[in-house]
Design an enzyme around this catalytic site. Structure first.
Site, PDB file in Angstrom:
ATOM      1  N   LYS A  43       9.218 -20.071 -32.836  1.00  0.00           N
ATOM      2  CA  LYS A  43       8.842 -19.115 -31.793  1.00  0.00           C
ATOM      3  C   LYS A  43      10.069 -18.342 -31.310  1.00  0.00           C
ATOM      4  O   LYS A  43      10.019 -17.131 -31.088  1.00  0.00           O
ATOM      5  CB  LYS A  43       8.161 -19.850 -30.626  1.00  0.00           C
ATOM      6  CG  LYS A  43       7.756 -18.901 -29.517  1.00  0.00           C
ATOM      7  CD  LYS A  43       6.478 -19.248 -28.837  1.00  0.00           C
ATOM      8  CE  LYS A  43       5.983 -18.071 -28.009  1.00  0.00           C
ATOM      9  NZ  LYS A  43       5.265 -18.470 -26.833  1.00  0.00           N
ATOM     10  N   GLY A  48       2.688 -19.157 -12.019  1.00  0.00           N
ATOM     11  CA  GLY A  48       2.737 -17.744 -12.381  1.00  0.00           C
ATOM     12  C   GLY A  48       1.597 -17.416 -13.330  1.00  0.00           C
ATOM     13  O   GLY A  48       0.528 -18.049 -13.292  1.00  0.00           O
ATOM     14  N   ASN A  91      11.773  -9.313 -28.571  1.00  0.00           N
ATOM     15  CA  ASN A  91      12.055  -9.103 -27.142  1.00  0.00           C
ATOM     16  C   ASN A  91      13.218  -8.159 -26.846  1.00  0.00           C
ATOM     17  O   ASN A  91      13.041  -7.165 -26.146  1.00  0.00           O
ATOM     18  CB  ASN A  91      12.247 -10.449 -26.434  1.00  0.00           C
ATOM     19  CG  ASN A  91      10.915 -11.089 -26.068  1.00  0.00           C
ATOM     20  OD1 ASN A  91       9.861 -10.530 -26.315  1.00  0.00           O
ATOM     21  ND2 ASN A  91      10.966 -12.256 -25.471  1.00  0.00           N
ATOM     22  N   GLY A 119       5.258 -23.951 -11.369  1.00  0.00           N
ATOM     23  CA  GLY A 119       5.379 -22.591 -11.898  1.00  0.00           C
ATOM     24  C   GLY A 119       4.006 -21.949 -11.924  1.00  0.00           C
ATOM     25  O   GLY A 119       3.395 -21.804 -12.982  1.00  0.00           O
TER      26      GLY A 119
HETATM   27  N1  LIG Z   1       2.815 -15.097 -19.714  1.00  0.00           N
HETATM   28  C1  LIG Z   1       2.642 -15.348 -21.006  1.00  0.00           C
HETATM   29  O1  LIG Z   1       1.791 -14.753 -21.672  1.00  0.00           O
HETATM   30  C2  LIG Z   1       3.476 -16.415 -21.699  1.00  0.00           C
HETATM   31  C3  LIG Z   1       3.089 -16.881 -22.968  1.00  0.00           C
HETATM   32  C4  LIG Z   1       3.833 -17.870 -23.596  1.00  0.00           C
HETATM   33  C5  LIG Z   1       4.964 -18.360 -22.974  1.00  0.00           C
HETATM   34  N2  LIG Z   1       5.344 -17.879 -21.756  1.00  0.00           N
HETATM   35  C6  LIG Z   1       6.534 -18.449 -21.143  1.00  0.00           C
HETATM   36  O2  LIG Z   1       6.098 -19.268 -20.062  1.00  0.00           O
HETATM   37  C7  LIG Z   1       7.059 -19.223 -19.001  1.00  0.00           C
HETATM   38  C8  LIG Z   1       6.362 -18.719 -17.725  1.00  0.00           C
HETATM   39  O3  LIG Z   1       5.939 -17.382 -17.957  1.00  0.00           O
HETATM   40  P1  LIG Z   1       5.051 -16.563 -16.922  1.00  0.00           P
HETATM   41  O4  LIG Z   1       4.738 -15.289 -17.572  1.00  0.00           O
HETATM   42  O5  LIG Z   1       3.954 -17.414 -16.404  1.00  0.00           O
HETATM   43  O6  LIG Z   1       6.138 -16.315 -15.756  1.00  0.00           O
HETATM   44  P2  LIG Z   1       5.869 -16.049 -14.209  1.00  0.00           P
HETATM   45  O7  LIG Z   1       4.572 -15.326 -14.029  1.00  0.00           O
HETATM   46  O8  LIG Z   1       7.125 -15.446 -13.662  1.00  0.00           O
HETATM   47  O9  LIG Z   1       5.682 -17.517 -13.629  1.00  0.00           O
HETATM   48  C9  LIG Z   1       6.736 -18.356 -13.264  1.00  0.00           C
HETATM   49  C10 LIG Z   1       6.343 -18.986 -11.956  1.00  0.00           C
HETATM   50  O10 LIG Z   1       7.280 -20.020 -11.648  1.00  0.00           O
HETATM   51  C11 LIG Z   1       7.425 -20.022 -10.250  1.00  0.00           C
HETATM   52  N3  LIG Z   1       8.641 -20.712  -9.833  1.00  0.00           N
HETATM   53  C12 LIG Z   1       9.927 -20.346 -10.071  1.00  0.00           C
HETATM   54  N4  LIG Z   1      10.770 -21.222  -9.498  1.00  0.00           N
HETATM   55  C13 LIG Z   1       9.994 -22.147  -8.863  1.00  0.00           C
HETATM   56  C14 LIG Z   1      10.274 -23.293  -8.062  1.00  0.00           C
HETATM   57  N5  LIG Z   1      11.525 -23.662  -7.792  1.00  0.00           N
HETATM   58  N6  LIG Z   1       9.229 -24.006  -7.571  1.00  0.00           N
HETATM   59  C15 LIG Z   1       7.953 -23.638  -7.821  1.00  0.00           C
HETATM   60  N7  LIG Z   1       7.618 -22.555  -8.565  1.00  0.00           N
HETATM   61  C16 LIG Z   1       8.638 -21.821  -9.076  1.00  0.00           C
HETATM   62  C17 LIG Z   1       7.476 -18.563  -9.893  1.00  0.00           C
HETATM   63  O11 LIG Z   1       7.210 -18.437  -8.520  1.00  0.00           O
HETATM   64  P3  LIG Z   1       7.816 -17.221  -7.677  1.00  0.00           P
HETATM   65  O12 LIG Z   1       7.015 -16.055  -8.110  1.00  0.00           O
HETATM   66  O13 LIG Z   1       7.611 -17.667  -6.308  1.00  0.00           O
HETATM   67  O14 LIG Z   1       9.271 -17.127  -8.104  1.00  0.00           O
HETATM   68  C18 LIG Z   1       6.355 -18.003 -10.764  1.00  0.00           C
HETATM   69  O15 LIG Z   1       5.121 -18.054 -10.101  1.00  0.00           O
HETATM   70  C19 LIG Z   1       8.175 -18.290 -19.506  1.00  0.00           C
HETATM   71  O16 LIG Z   1       9.181 -19.040 -20.130  1.00  0.00           O
HETATM   72  C20 LIG Z   1       7.473 -17.417 -20.528  1.00  0.00           C
HETATM   73  O17 LIG Z   1       8.363 -16.864 -21.481  1.00  0.00           O
HETATM   74  C21 LIG Z   1       4.614 -16.941 -21.097  1.00  0.00           C
END
Ligand SMILES: NC(=O)c1ccc[n+]([C@@H]2O[C@H](COP(=O)([O-])OP(=O)(O)OC[C@H]3O[C@@H](n4cnc5c(N)ncnc54)[C@H](OP(=O)(O)O)[C@@H]3O)[C@@H](O)[C@H]2O)c1
Length: 296
Positions: free
Chosen positions: A182, A10, A190, A8
């Site tokens: 959380k 992201g 949200n 992931g």
């Molecule tokens: N961002 C924050 O500030 C934050 C803080 C606390 C918690 N969270 C939680 O952490 C989680 C991730 O959040 P995020 O903001 O980082 O989301 P994000 O930017 O959408 O990152 C998710 C990543 O997972 C990848 N992915 C999805 N399916 C995959 C697969 N089969 N194989 C490999 N990679 C895959 C996606 O790639 P593609 O783009 O190619 O689909 C994307 O790069 C969520 O549950 C969110 O609620 C986030």
């Protein structure tokens, strides 16, 4: 030292990768199929102090899971199981650490990977994707890890290298309770901010006072039924503090709807609804259907 593999890559995954790499800890990124053939050797990381730096990590794909030593899963909640099931040859003794928001996924992962040590984590770090392979760290926070199954209990030592990289990381035998805490905050902020197209801080405008109060009561009652001991007054104080601290932010659900991406509503509000039993949860239910109607 074990290599961390981040599934992931992201906003949050790349932020953790950059912070771990900054401490010379070995990190690989397990990438999705769409990055095969055109993955940058590095991504750009914008630190809290506005410094930009290129971070290079070792890329892996699903068929290279046999070499994974320690797996941090940082996809969206609904992506976790399909992403894990696409892996080929993940060793049965590799610990899997789930760091997504929302709940209900860990039980499915435990059933699908009965032999792997399973852990869950909760983090209050903030991260944003600013462009393709450009990630901004938006806030420093706490990170908690804890065991989901028996095997997970042997991995409390993972907290120490994470703490060195993240500034704070700690172990809790009762990670479920921290996840519930959380989830309760997310289940209020949200869907309300997503449905009303507002920043988190606008929830303190008088027009939202009644709905905020009723939704907080519903969510608190469900979590109390699940055994959580925080009082309603304590929950309200904690909720208000988060709203104030994140006043200028758009919640992730708001951003997901705005960008026409699926939301994590099923694992946040959906989780509350599915554990409500006989408790009345009309506001929760209405917001769930509204987010779905808006495409989430
Ligand atoms: N961002 C924050 O500030 C934050 C803080 C606390 C918690 N969270 C939680 O952490 C989680 C991730 O959040 P995020 O903001 O980082 O989301 P994000 O930017 O959408 O990152 C998710 C990543 O997972 C990848 N992915 C999805 N399916 C995959 C697969 N089969 N194989 C490999 N990679 C895959 C996606 O790639 P593609 O783009 O190619 O689909 C994307 O790069 C969520 O549950 C969110 O609620 C986030």
């Amino acid at each position: 030292m074990r290599e961390w593999t981040i599934l992931g890559a992201g906003a949050l995954g790349c932020t953790f990768a950059a912070l771990l790499k900054a401490q010379q800890q070995p990190v690989s990124l397990l990438l999705s199929e769409r990055h095969r053939g055109h993955f940058h050797p590095a991504f750009e990381f914008i630190a809290l102090n506005e410094r930009h730096r290129l971070v290079s990590t070792h890329p892996r794909f699903a068929e290279q899971a046999a070499g994974v030593e320690c797996l941090l899963v940082m996809t969206k909640a609904y992506q976790v199981l399909p992403a894990l099931q696409s892996l080929r040859g993940l060793p049965a003794d590799t610990p899997i650490i789930l760091l997504h928001n929302g709940m209900g996924v860990a039980d499915e992962v435990a059933r699908a990977f009965p032999h792997n040590p399973l852990l869950a984590g909760v983090t209050s770090h903030g991260a944003l994707k600013e462009g393709p392979w450009q990630v901004r760290h938006t806030g420093k926070g706490e990170t908690w890890l804890g065991p989901v199954n028996e095997g997970g209990k042997a991995f409390a030592h993972l907290q120490a290298p994470l703490a060195r990289a993240l500034g704070h990381a700690a172990w809790s035998e009762d990670i479920l309770s921290l996840q519930h805490r959380k989830l309760a905050i997310n289940a209020v902020i949200n869907p309300l901010t997503a449905c009303h197209h507002i920043r988190n801080g606008q929830l303190h405008e008088p027009r939202f006072a009644d709905v905020l109060e009723q939704l907080s009561e519903e969510v608190h009652a469900v979590l109390a039924q699940l055994g959580e001991t925080e009082t309603l007054a304590q929950f309200r104080r904690r909720l208000n503090a988060v709203i104030e601290l994140t006043a200028t932010n758009y919640s992730s659900m708001h951003q997901d709807l705005a960008h026409r991406r699926p939301t994590e509503i099923d694992h946040i509000t959906g989780y509350v609804l599915s554990h409500a039993g006989k408790l009345p949860v009309p506001v929760c239910r209405q917001l769930y259907h509204e987010v779905k109607r808006l495409g989430g």
